[in-house]
Structure formats: structure tokens, C-alpha cells
Design an enzyme around this catalytic site. Structure first.
Site, mmCIF file in Angstrom:
data_model
loop_
_atom_site.group_PDB
_atom_site.id
_atom_site.type_symbol
_atom_site.label_atom_id
_atom_site.label_comp_id
_atom_site.label_asym_id
_atom_site.label_seq_id
_atom_site.Cartn_x
_atom_site.Cartn_y
_atom_site.Cartn_z
ATOM 1 N N TRP A 77 -19.070 2.480 -4.899
ATOM 2 C CA TRP A 77 -18.056 2.896 -3.930
ATOM 3 C C TRP A 77 -18.631 3.868 -2.910
ATOM 4 C CZ3 TRP A 77 -12.257 3.401 -5.475
ATOM 5 C CH2 TRP A 77 -11.819 2.176 -5.975
ATOM 6 N N ASP A 134 -12.025 5.667 -9.410
ATOM 7 C CA ASP A 134 -12.247 4.439 -10.177
ATOM 8 C C ASP A 134 -12.430 4.810 -11.643
ATOM 9 O OD1 ASP A 134 -12.336 1.667 -10.116
ATOM 10 O OD2 ASP A 134 -14.513 1.589 -10.052
ATOM 11 N N LYS A 174 -7.594 3.457 -9.548
ATOM 12 C CA LYS A 174 -7.456 2.308 -10.434
ATOM 13 C C LYS A 174 -6.400 2.620 -11.487
ATOM 14 C CE LYS A 174 -10.943 1.385 -13.154
ATOM 15 N NZ LYS A 174 -12.284 0.879 -13.487
#
Length: 221
Positions: A77, A134, A174
Site C-alpha cells: 500500500w 489493512d 479492512k
């Protein structure tokens, strides 16, 4: 070789010391077009395409100057952030070791450590425009427990975003199947003008993961 002249899906022989689940995971990796594309494009993981696809849909990286990457390992990312916003200051954190990324400050520590938020803020040198998460808790094999542990991390990331974001900023995290828990959803809707759920194409169809995208931070009173 098949009759069409193309190679069929690659199969992985089950080694004596390899479990059936490990064999299935390896076979899926070998046949995954996103894994192959990540190698070709120089990204450390297929997860990079999840952020690329979310950015394409929501414009997350447009004009960002400071970005926090929670759960940075292995770094896909942050690689995307550096590629799309090369002048942005990027700070990441993870319990797992992460190889250095040019232009990214990385802390190898637990985000739940009381010292972590302060270290991230100090390294960033100002309010972030975007907080990415994440993060996922290590699974113990009990579905409900795994869900609660991961959502606790998401909630901690959300509170960090609320406490640090610049006005107009965004938070992306997420979450698991079922979306964002009611209390967390209430928190996000209270502080952001737009809260949506999305499952980018790069997220495997059989995966329980979704992403919550909160944009337009209203600021702190």
C-alpha cells in the site's frame, strides 16, 4: 499443454510435509493474475491493487500530503502511495518486519502500544490527509473471536483517524464479512460526511474482507 495450445492451471504436488491447506494456498498464488501482475509491476503484494482500485473509485490519493499506513507489512500500500503521490510524507507501522521503502518512515511495533500514536504523529510532522488500515488480527480459528479481534483493531484505527486527521481527510480500513460494526459505523458517520463499503476486484471472491471508506472528515470540535 491443452488442445488449445495454452497451459492449463498450474497444479502443485502435495509435499509430504505440506498440509492440504498450504498446498491449496500455494496453488492459488501460482494461478492468481494479481500475484503475477504484482511481480511484474514491482509491488510487494497483490494487495497493492486493492488500494489502486479503491483509489480509482474514491479518489483517495488525490492531493494527499501526509499518509499513515497501519499494518504496513509487506509494504504494497505504501508503494502505491509513493507512486501516486510521490511528494507525500508517509509513515507506517506493523508488528512484522518490513523492508525499507524509499520516502517511508516505518515503525516495527504494535499499533495497540500506547506509544504508537504519538510516534506516528511526530514522524508525520502534521495532520494526515489519509489514514489507511489493512490491519487484521492473527487468527485463532474461532470465527467469532477472530472477527472481534480484527474489529478491535479497526476501531482503534478509526479513533486514531478521528484524533489526528486534517479536516476533509479520509479513513480506509479492512473489515470482515458483515461490514462495519454498528458502534463503529455510528462513530464514522458522526465524523465523516460519507461512509461507504466496497469490495475491490483484487479482493478474492471467496474472501470475507470488505473495506470501509470514510471521506470528508468534519474536524474536531
Amino acid at each position: 499443454m491443452s488442445r488449445s495450445g495454452r497451459n492449463p492451471d498450474r497444479r502443485v504436488k502435495t509435499a509430504k510435509k505440506r498440509s492440504g491447506s498450504s498446498t491449496r494456498w500455494l496453488q492459488r498464488q501460482l494461478n492468481d493474475p494479481y500475484v503475477k501482475q504484482a511481480k511484474a509491476d514491482g509491488y510487494r503484494s497483490r494487495a497493492a491493487y486493492k488500494l489502486l482500485e479503491l483509489d480509482e473509485k474514491f479518489g483517495l490519493l488525490r492531493g494527499v500530503k501526509r499518509v499513515v499506513d497501519l499494518g504496513i507489512a509487506p509494504g504494497g500500500w505504501s508503494q502505491v502511495v509513493r507512486a501516486k503521490a510521490p511528494d507525500a510524507q508517509v509513515v507506517g507501522i506493523d508488528l512484522l518486519p518490513t523492508e525499507a521503502i524509499d520516502g517511508v518512515t516505518i515503525f516495527e511495533m504494535d499499533f495497540m502500544d500506547d506509544r504508537a500514536p504519538t510516534r506516528l504523529e511526530e514522524a508525520l510532522g502534521g495532520a494526515p490527509d489519509l489514514v489507511l488500515s489493512d490491519m487484521a488480527a492473527n487468527t485463532v480459528g474461532h470465527k467469532q473471536t477472530d472477527h472481534l479481534r480484527t474489529m478491535a483493531l479497526v476501531e482503534a484505527g478509526a479513533w486514531f483517524a478521528v484524533d489526528t486527521l486534517a479536516k476533509g481527510g479520509a479513513f480506509v480500513a479492512k473489515v470482515l464479512a458483515g461490514g462495519t460494526d454498528a458502534e463503529l459505523l455510528k462513530l464514522l458517520k458522526q465524523h465523516f460526511r460519507s461512509v461507504k463499503h466496497a469490495k475491490p476486484p483484487a479482493s478474492r471472491k471467496g474472501s470475507s474482507e470488505w473495506y470501509v471508506v470514510a471521506q470528508g472528515f468534519k474536524g474536531r470540535n
